[in-house]
Design an enzyme around this catalytic site. Structure first.
Site, PDB file in Angstrom:
ATOM      1  N   TYR A   1       3.856  41.706 -31.638  1.00 58.46           N
ATOM      2  CA  TYR A   1       2.804  40.941 -30.967  1.00 58.46           C
ATOM      3  C   TYR A   1       3.328  39.611 -30.452  1.00 58.46           C
ATOM      4  O   TYR A   1       4.439  39.198 -30.787  1.00 58.46           O
ATOM      5  CB  TYR A   1       1.600  40.737 -31.897  1.00 58.46           C
TER       6      TYR A   1
ATOM      7  N   ARG B   1      10.873  36.868 -25.872  1.00 63.55           N
ATOM      8  CA  ARG B   1      10.890  37.243 -27.291  1.00 63.55           C
ATOM      9  C   ARG B   1      10.266  38.617 -27.508  1.00 63.55           C
ATOM     10  O   ARG B   1      10.736  39.412 -28.331  1.00 63.55           O
ATOM     11  CB  ARG B   1      10.164  36.198 -28.150  1.00 63.55           C
TER      12      ARG B   1
ATOM     13  N   LYS C   1       8.959  39.918 -34.341  1.00 69.76           N
ATOM     14  CA  LYS C   1       7.567  39.490 -34.506  1.00 69.76           C
ATOM     15  C   LYS C   1       6.654  40.706 -34.689  1.00 69.76           C
ATOM     16  O   LYS C   1       5.949  41.119 -33.768  1.00 69.76           O
ATOM     17  CB  LYS C   1       7.134  38.638 -33.310  1.00 69.76           C
TER      18      LYS C   1
ATOM     19  N   GLU D   1       9.898  29.206 -43.800  1.00 72.00           N
ATOM     20  CA  GLU D   1       8.980  28.722 -42.757  1.00 72.00           C
ATOM     21  C   GLU D   1       7.566  28.757 -43.301  1.00 72.00           C
ATOM     22  O   GLU D   1       7.333  29.142 -44.446  1.00 72.00           O
ATOM     23  CB  GLU D   1       9.107  29.590 -41.499  1.00 72.00           C
TER      24      GLU D   1
HETATM   25  N1  PMP Z   1       6.915  31.598 -37.935  1.00 75.53           N
HETATM   26  C1  PMP Z   1       5.985  32.546 -38.157  1.00 75.53           C
HETATM   27  C2  PMP Z   1       6.097  33.364 -39.398  1.00 75.53           C
HETATM   28  C3  PMP Z   1       4.925  32.743 -37.250  1.00 75.53           C
HETATM   29  O1  PMP Z   1       4.005  33.700 -37.482  1.00 75.53           O
HETATM   30  C4  PMP Z   1       4.834  31.913 -36.106  1.00 75.53           C
HETATM   31  C5  PMP Z   1       3.696  32.044 -35.126  1.00 75.53           C
HETATM   32  N2  PMP Z   1       3.545  33.306 -34.619  1.00 75.53           N
HETATM   33  C6  PMP Z   1       5.828  30.932 -35.909  1.00 75.53           C
HETATM   34  C7  PMP Z   1       6.849  30.808 -36.840  1.00 75.53           C
HETATM   35  C8  PMP Z   1       5.805  30.031 -34.712  1.00 75.53           C
HETATM   36  O2  PMP Z   1       6.234  30.721 -33.566  1.00 75.53           O
HETATM   37  P1  PMP Z   1       5.733  30.303 -32.123  1.00 75.53           P
HETATM   38  O3  PMP Z   1       6.109  28.854 -31.950  1.00 75.53           O
HETATM   39  O4  PMP Z   1       6.488  31.174 -31.206  1.00 75.53           O
HETATM   40  O5  PMP Z   1       4.261  30.502 -32.108  1.00 75.53           O
END
Ligand code: PMP
Length: 286
Positions: A32, A51, A150, A182
């Site tokens: 996603y 991505r 993702k 994270e």
């Molecule tokens: N880490 C995780 C585990 C996430 O789910 C997300 C958001 N989808 C992010 C980091 C941040 O990614 P982005 O800046 O591309 O939204």
């Protein structure tokens, strides 16, 4: 009622249907993206498109839609649903071959499922949570090993958010082998003086689209950036902390495991980065 997009068709949300055999539903076999909409325009669309292609390729799934067609679908949904500030959720799964099997279906005969829908979120920029700052807890990282893809396997992150909520906090940072990976749905940063520290890329974290943009802007603004692992102890002793994600931009963190950071209010570097990010991304939106 929202208009959503399913496999080439725009439909009212209550008429959109997916098979019960869809591998996204049965096996979390899908990926996603979430793209922000500000001023009715898409933020960092190409970052998300690149991505998405990588996530699909890592899972041996074909990319079923071109970048230009995907952009058109995003824009059409923004228009049809009158979104000024909000999100577009996109999901692609390996589809359904009409049964359940661990073996991947033949891509020649089983088409992927593509779904997109909008989420109207007025007030994303003036989010009161960003003015207050987030309180976070640390939890063990119990996700699978390919967090750089993702996928829609979001059960553990969802449980992490619930653990935080239960103790009156906003979110959780996950820790593996003593180091922060994270946040449940964001990348994690600490600030020491003018230095921004965030974990290096690898299979252990999602390569945030917002992370890439914020680090680029920080370097352009002559801030020092260090990409390395850090512990929760180091984070608790930092001057500031923050998270980044496409839906919350730069979010200051004011408390970790009950320890207030600095003055216990959103830090100067975090707030400046939020401002720079929003300014630049709104200018570059398409
Ligand atoms: N880490 C995780 C585990 C996430 O789910 C997300 C958001 N989808 C992010 C980091 C941040 O990614 P982005 O800046 O591309 O939204």
């Amino acid at each position: 009622m929202r208009t959503v997009y399913v496999n080439g068709e725009y439909l009212p949300e209550n008429e959109a249907k997916i098979s019960i055999f869809d591998r996204g539903f049965l096996m979390a076999d899908g990926v996603y993206e979430v793209t922000s909409v500000l001023d009715g325009k898409l933020i960092d669309f190409d970052g998300h498109a690149v991505r998405l292609a990588r996530s699909l390729s890592e899972l041996d799934m074909a990319t079923p839609i071109s970048r230009d067609d995907l952009l058109e679908v995003h824009r059409e949904l923004v228009t049809r649903n009158g979104i000024e500030e909000g999100l577009i959720y996109l999901q692609i799964t390996r589809g359904s071959d009409g049964d359940r099997d661990f073996v991947f279906p033949d891509p020649e005969t089983t088409a992927p499922t593509i779904v997109l829908f909008t989420q109207n979120k007025p007030g994303m920029i003036d989010n009161p949570a960003a003015k207050r700052g987030a309180k976070i807890i640390s939890i063990e990282d119990q996700r699978w090993g390919r967090r750089d893809i993702k996928t829609v396997q979001l059960l553990y992150p969802s449980m992490g958010k619930m653990m935080a909520k239960k103790v009156g906090c906003d979110d959780a940072w996950m820790v593996e082998d003593g180091f922060v990976t994270e946040g449940t749905s964001n990348n994690a940063y600490i600030v020491q003086g003018n230095k921004i520290i965030t974990r290096q890329l690898g299979h252990e974290i999602l390569h945030g689209i917002t992370r890439a943009a914020v680090l680029r802007m920080a370097r352009e603004a002559q801030m020092e950036v260090e990409e390395r692992s850090f512990t929760i102890e180091e984070a608790c002793a930092a001057d500031e902390a923050f998270t980044t994600s496409a839906s919350a931009f730069v979010m200051p963190v004011v408390e970790i495991d009950g320890t207030a950071l600095g003055e216990g209010v959103p830090g100067r570097v975090s707030m400046r980065l939020r401002e720079i990010y929003l300014d630049e991304m709104r200018k570059a939106a398409i």
